[in-house]
Design a protein around this motif. Structure first.
Motif, PDB file in Angstrom:
ATOM      1  N   GLY A 292      12.184  45.208 118.201  1.00 37.75           N
ATOM      2  CA  GLY A 292      12.233  43.950 118.935  1.00 37.75           C
ATOM      3  C   GLY A 292      12.611  44.226 120.379  1.00 37.75           C
ATOM      4  N   LEU A 293      13.271  43.275 121.013  1.00 37.57           N
ATOM      5  CA  LEU A 293      13.772  43.463 122.370  1.00 37.57           C
ATOM      6  C   LEU A 293      15.106  44.198 122.280  1.00 37.57           C
ATOM      7  CD1 LEU A 293      13.660  43.017 125.411  1.00 37.57           C
ATOM      8  CD2 LEU A 293      14.604  40.726 125.033  1.00 37.57           C
ATOM      9  N   LEU A 294      15.151  45.399 122.811  1.00 35.67           N
ATOM     10  CA  LEU A 294      16.313  46.265 122.598  1.00 35.67           C
ATOM     11  C   LEU A 294      17.095  46.470 123.898  1.00 35.67           C
ATOM     12  CD1 LEU A 294      14.546  48.738 120.109  1.00 35.67           C
ATOM     13  CD2 LEU A 294      15.876  46.676 119.596  1.00 35.67           C
TER      14      LEU A 294
ATOM     15  N   PRO B  13       7.238  38.596 126.863  1.00 32.58           N
ATOM     16  CA  PRO B  13       6.040  38.463 126.029  1.00 32.58           C
ATOM     17  C   PRO B  13       5.730  39.752 125.274  1.00 32.58           C
ATOM     18  CG  PRO B  13       5.408  38.824 128.315  1.00 32.58           C
ATOM     19  CD  PRO B  13       6.911  38.697 128.298  1.00 32.58           C
ATOM     20  N   ALA B  14       4.921  39.636 124.252  1.00 34.73           N
ATOM     21  CA  ALA B  14       4.354  40.769 123.508  1.00 34.73           C
ATOM     22  C   ALA B  14       5.386  41.581 122.739  1.00 34.73           C
ATOM     23  CB  ALA B  14       3.564  41.688 124.445  1.00 34.73           C
ATOM     24  N   VAL B  15       6.557  41.005 122.474  1.00 35.86           N
ATOM     25  CA  VAL B  15       7.556  41.693 121.664  1.00 35.86           C
ATOM     26  C   VAL B  15       7.245  41.472 120.191  1.00 35.86           C
ATOM     27  CG1 VAL B  15       9.992  41.809 121.028  1.00 35.86           C
ATOM     28  CG2 VAL B  15       9.338  41.550 123.434  1.00 35.86           C
ATOM     29  N   ASP B  16       7.203  42.550 119.423  1.00 30.83           N
ATOM     30  CA  ASP B  16       6.914  42.496 117.989  1.00 30.83           C
ATOM     31  C   ASP B  16       8.200  42.808 117.236  1.00 30.83           C
ATOM     32  OD1 ASP B  16       5.621  42.399 115.549  1.00 30.83           O
ATOM     33  OD2 ASP B  16       4.895  44.451 115.666  1.00 30.83           O
TER      34      ASP B  16
ATOM     35  N   ALA C 257      13.426  37.757 121.564  1.00 33.83           N
ATOM     36  CA  ALA C 257      12.866  38.329 122.797  1.00 33.83           C
ATOM     37  C   ALA C 257      13.351  37.596 124.041  1.00 33.83           C
ATOM     38  CB  ALA C 257      11.340  38.378 122.758  1.00 33.83           C
ATOM     39  N   ARG C 258      14.479  36.886 123.929  1.00 32.38           N
ATOM     40  CA  ARG C 258      15.042  36.205 125.094  1.00 32.38           C
ATOM     41  C   ARG C 258      15.998  37.136 125.838  1.00 32.38           C
ATOM     42  NH1 ARG C 258      17.844  30.681 124.070  1.00 32.38           N
ATOM     43  NH2 ARG C 258      19.133  31.990 122.694  1.00 32.38           N
TER      44      ARG C 258
END
Length: 360
Positions: free
Chosen positions: A111-113, A102-105, A84-85
């Motif tokens: 995830g962070l896409l 924050p709050a990435v699952d 999630a960076r």
């Protein structure tokens, strides 16, 4: 926060599928893409041709890089799916962390896409505890603001690509979250391409008033791009047979789950080119000059699609492993990310990496 509960209330192009010739796959051929008419054709500046024979390594040691977007000064922002960076990357410099969202699952393909940039805002598509959503924050600082939520999540088929179009609106590629029926349900944002204002509301001029849906009948859209004439392309994973490059037009239905690849039902719009899933499993896409570039994961290659017509061509087959994202930088260079740390690739020294190909 613009919730989906508030937001929601064919011209086909000839294409030949790759066929076997003496045991080898022939390159698919694409017909010239038809021009858009007058008011539908915003002007986009062509940015030259990248030199694919001159790779430069921009960054190494990344953890599942996914989204890639550029600030006006040419600095790249890169999203790491699982950590999630969001990293800042400059050619020749070491990546530095801008922030950790924050709050990435993160899990499976979630995830962070995707990332996108407009003015002083950075936009991110990510998987949260209960859904996929889009947030934005100012590059100068401040807490993230969720502007759109309620996109179905699953272990796979989360979509995730976001991009601002020539009209200044935010386009969003989503997946069907493993539930096929979602793609044909116009009241469900899954399995669609959405068109939103920068604030996350359904954009004016969408095909259905008050709806964020721009096109439907998609399985898993992970690539969005436009050419110099303003024509839009969506890149889509097939199931077991055929991956697609689609010419995206408002209100059109691209057939999933009734059709995978090219079909004969005139209710659905056919792809302009299709590949077998072993050759592609495509994700990111970008246009430079008159060529569409498509990054392939399972196929481990970069496909080039001549938009003026002709045969597609595979570059770098197997050289760098799985390729996730391709983008054109403000200086016209082509940037390409690998995805060998995602649990499905064979690691090479330095993975994952970003490559740059200068414009000539």
């Amino acid at each position: 926060m613009a919730s989906i509960r508030r937001a929601l209330a064919a011209t086909s192009v000839a294409v030949l599928t790759a066929c076997s010739v003496d045991g080898e796959a022939a390159a698919p051929t694409v017909a010239p893409v038809p021009a858009l008419s007058g008011a539908q054709a915003p002007s986009v500046t062509s940015r030259g041709n990248p030199d694919l024979s001159a790779p430069e390594t921009v960054a190494t040691g990344l953890d599942v890089p996914w989204g890639l977007a550029f600030l006006p000064d040419g600095t790249a922002l890169v999203a790491e799916r699982d950590t999630a960076r969001i990293l800042q990357v400059r050619s020749g410099g070491k990546p530095t962390e801008l922030r950790r969202l924050p709050a990435v699952d993160a899990g499976g393909e979630g995830g962070l896409l995707g990332l996108a940039v407009k003015d002083d805002w950075v936009y991110a598509y990510y998987t949260a505890a209960g859904d996929n959503r889009i947030a934005r924050f100012r590059g100068s600082g401040g807490d993230p603001e969720v502007i759109f939520d309620g996109i179905a999540k699953a272990g796979n088929h989360n979509g995730g690509r976001i991009a601002f179009g020539p009209d200044g609106m935010l386009y969003v590629g989503t997946g069907d979250a493993g539930e096929r029926s979602r793609s044909q349900d116009r009241n469900d944002p899954a399995g669609k391409i959405l068109r939103l204002t920068p604030e996350g509301d359904p954009a004016p001029g969408n095909p259905w008033s008050g709806s964020p849906v721009w096109s439907l009948g998609h399985r898993n859209v992970q690539g969005l791009t436009w050419d110099a004439q303003g024509r839009m392309y969506g890149i889509e994973f097939g199931q077991n047979r055929l991956d697609e490059v689609n010419l995206i037009e408002p209100g059109k239905n691209y057939g999933w789950p009734e059709v995978e690849g090219r079909g004969s039902d005139d209710r659905y719009t056919n792809p302009i080119v299709q590949w077998g899933t072993d050759e592609a499993s495509p994700s990111g896409a970008a246009v430079a000059g008159d060529t569409l570039y498509v990054a392939a994961l399972r196929g481990e290659r970069l496909w080039t699609v001549p938009l003026g017509g002709g045969s597609t061509k595979a570059e770098f087959t197997g050289r760098y492993g799985r390729l996730r994202t391709v983008a054109v930088a403000p200086d016209g260079s082509l940037w390409l990310t690998t995805s060998n740390t995602d649990g499905r690739g064979d690691l090479r020294d330095g993975d994952d990496r970003i490559l740059r190909f200068p414009a000539r």
